[in-house]
Write an enzyme that holds these catalytic residues in place. Structure first.
Site, mmCIF file in Angstrom:
data_model
loop_
_atom_site.group_PDB
_atom_site.id
_atom_site.type_symbol
_atom_site.label_atom_id
_atom_site.label_comp_id
_atom_site.label_asym_id
_atom_site.label_seq_id
_atom_site.Cartn_x
_atom_site.Cartn_y
_atom_site.Cartn_z
ATOM 1 N N LYS A 1 -11.187 -2.301 6.890
ATOM 2 C CA LYS A 1 -9.144 -1.730 7.470
ATOM 3 C C LYS A 1 -9.510 -0.858 9.237
ATOM 4 C CE LYS A 1 -5.484 1.724 6.871
ATOM 5 N NZ LYS A 1 -4.587 1.699 6.364
ATOM 6 N N ARG B 1 -0.715 10.820 0.698
ATOM 7 C CA ARG B 1 -0.440 11.735 1.972
ATOM 8 C C ARG B 1 0.144 13.195 1.559
ATOM 9 N NH1 ARG B 1 0.500 8.154 6.199
ATOM 10 N NH2 ARG B 1 -1.657 6.698 6.651
ATOM 11 N N GLU C 1 0.854 -1.098 -0.322
ATOM 12 C CA GLU C 1 0.416 -0.177 0.564
ATOM 13 C C GLU C 1 1.063 1.258 -0.216
ATOM 14 O OE1 GLU C 1 -3.130 0.508 3.776
ATOM 15 O OE2 GLU C 1 -2.937 2.290 3.216
HETATM 16 C C1 3PG Z 1 -1.403 2.760 7.331
HETATM 17 O O1 3PG Z 1 -1.527 4.193 7.632
HETATM 18 O O2 3PG Z 1 -1.458 1.818 8.223
HETATM 19 C C2 3PG Z 1 -0.251 3.494 8.726
HETATM 20 O O3 3PG Z 1 0.917 4.303 8.502
HETATM 21 C C3 3PG Z 1 0.818 2.353 9.355
HETATM 22 O O4 3PG Z 1 2.456 2.806 9.226
HETATM 23 P P1 3PG Z 1 2.653 2.517 10.723
HETATM 24 O O5 3PG Z 1 3.339 0.895 10.657
HETATM 25 O O6 3PG Z 1 4.174 3.263 10.825
HETATM 26 O O7 3PG Z 1 2.047 3.231 11.972
#
Ligand code: 3PG
Length: 211
Positions: A131, A47, A43
């Site tokens: 999600k 952003r 993914e």
């Molecule tokens: C997401 O969008 O799912 C997060 O950015 C996951 O990233 P992290 O493992 O650094 O929290």
């Protein structure tokens, strides 16, 4: 790809690297190492300005992997992501206009939820693949264990704050389809080297394999 196809693919490899690209070359090198380590779904979160070009570059470089576009919250961004080569889109929460827009389309959209009320509403709209974000802040594996008992027909893709040491808690939960995050390619915001990334990806997939 449709949600069912995505479900089948994630059942086989239950780890999804989530990348918020800050530099295209760095992201592409990390993706190369992740794919070498066995990643089949990645993914890229939309952003930043850079993100869509990075998604497009990723698509050209790895035509066979499943690419998700993250942080997609409106129909316009969905269309841009699809045009750039996304196989699915995913958002941190519910976006009713986007969900109506994407219903029945070939590029699935995965909405985000945290609470039972949000899951109930998502199920009413026919969404069974969701999600769970931000997973660790929202209770992680222990919250998902409880939610899984109430909603056995829902499959979750938790992400947010998940670390390698936490995978054992998620792997055995029947309602957890996959886990996502950055732990397998970065530590404290710093990207790991290619060999470390490859190894972390391979061992994470192994740990998430259903017994
Ligand atoms: C997401 O969008 O799912 C997060 O950015 C996951 O990233 P992290 O493992 O650094 O929290």
């Amino acid at each position: 790809m449709k949600a069912d196809e995505l479900k089948n693919a994630l059942e086989a490899v239950r780890v999804v690297p989530v990348i918020d690209p800050k530099c295209q070359d760095q992201c592409l090198s990390a993706v190369d190492a992740l794919v070498a380590g066995g990643a089949t779904t990645i993914e890229i979160t939309l952003r930043s300005e850079l993100a869509i070009d990075t998604l497009r570059a990723c698509r050209l470089r790895h035509p066979d992997i499943i690419l998700g576009a993250g942080s997609v919250m409106d129909p316009m961004t969905y269309d841009i992501a699809v045009e750039a080569g996304a196989d699915f889109t995913i958002s941190p929460g519910r976006c009713s206009d986007l969900e109506s827009y994407t219903a029945g389309k070939n590029v699935a959209h995965v909405p985000g939820v945290v609470t039972p009320s949000e899951i109930i509403e998502a199920r009413k709209s026919g969404q069974r693949l969701l999600k769970f974000y931000p997973s660790e802040a929202a209770g992680g594996a222990s919250a998902l264990k409880d939610l899984g008992r109430i909603f056995p027909d829902v499959m979750m893709m938790p992400s947010g704050g998940i670390k390698r040491s936490m995978l054992a808690g998620y792997s055995s939960l029947p309602g957890v389809l996959s886990v996502g995050g950055s732990w397998m390619y970065a530590d404290g915001g710093e990207y790991l080297g290619p060999e470390e990334i490859r190894e972390a990806m391979t061992s994470s997939i192994e740990e998430m394999r259903r017994l």
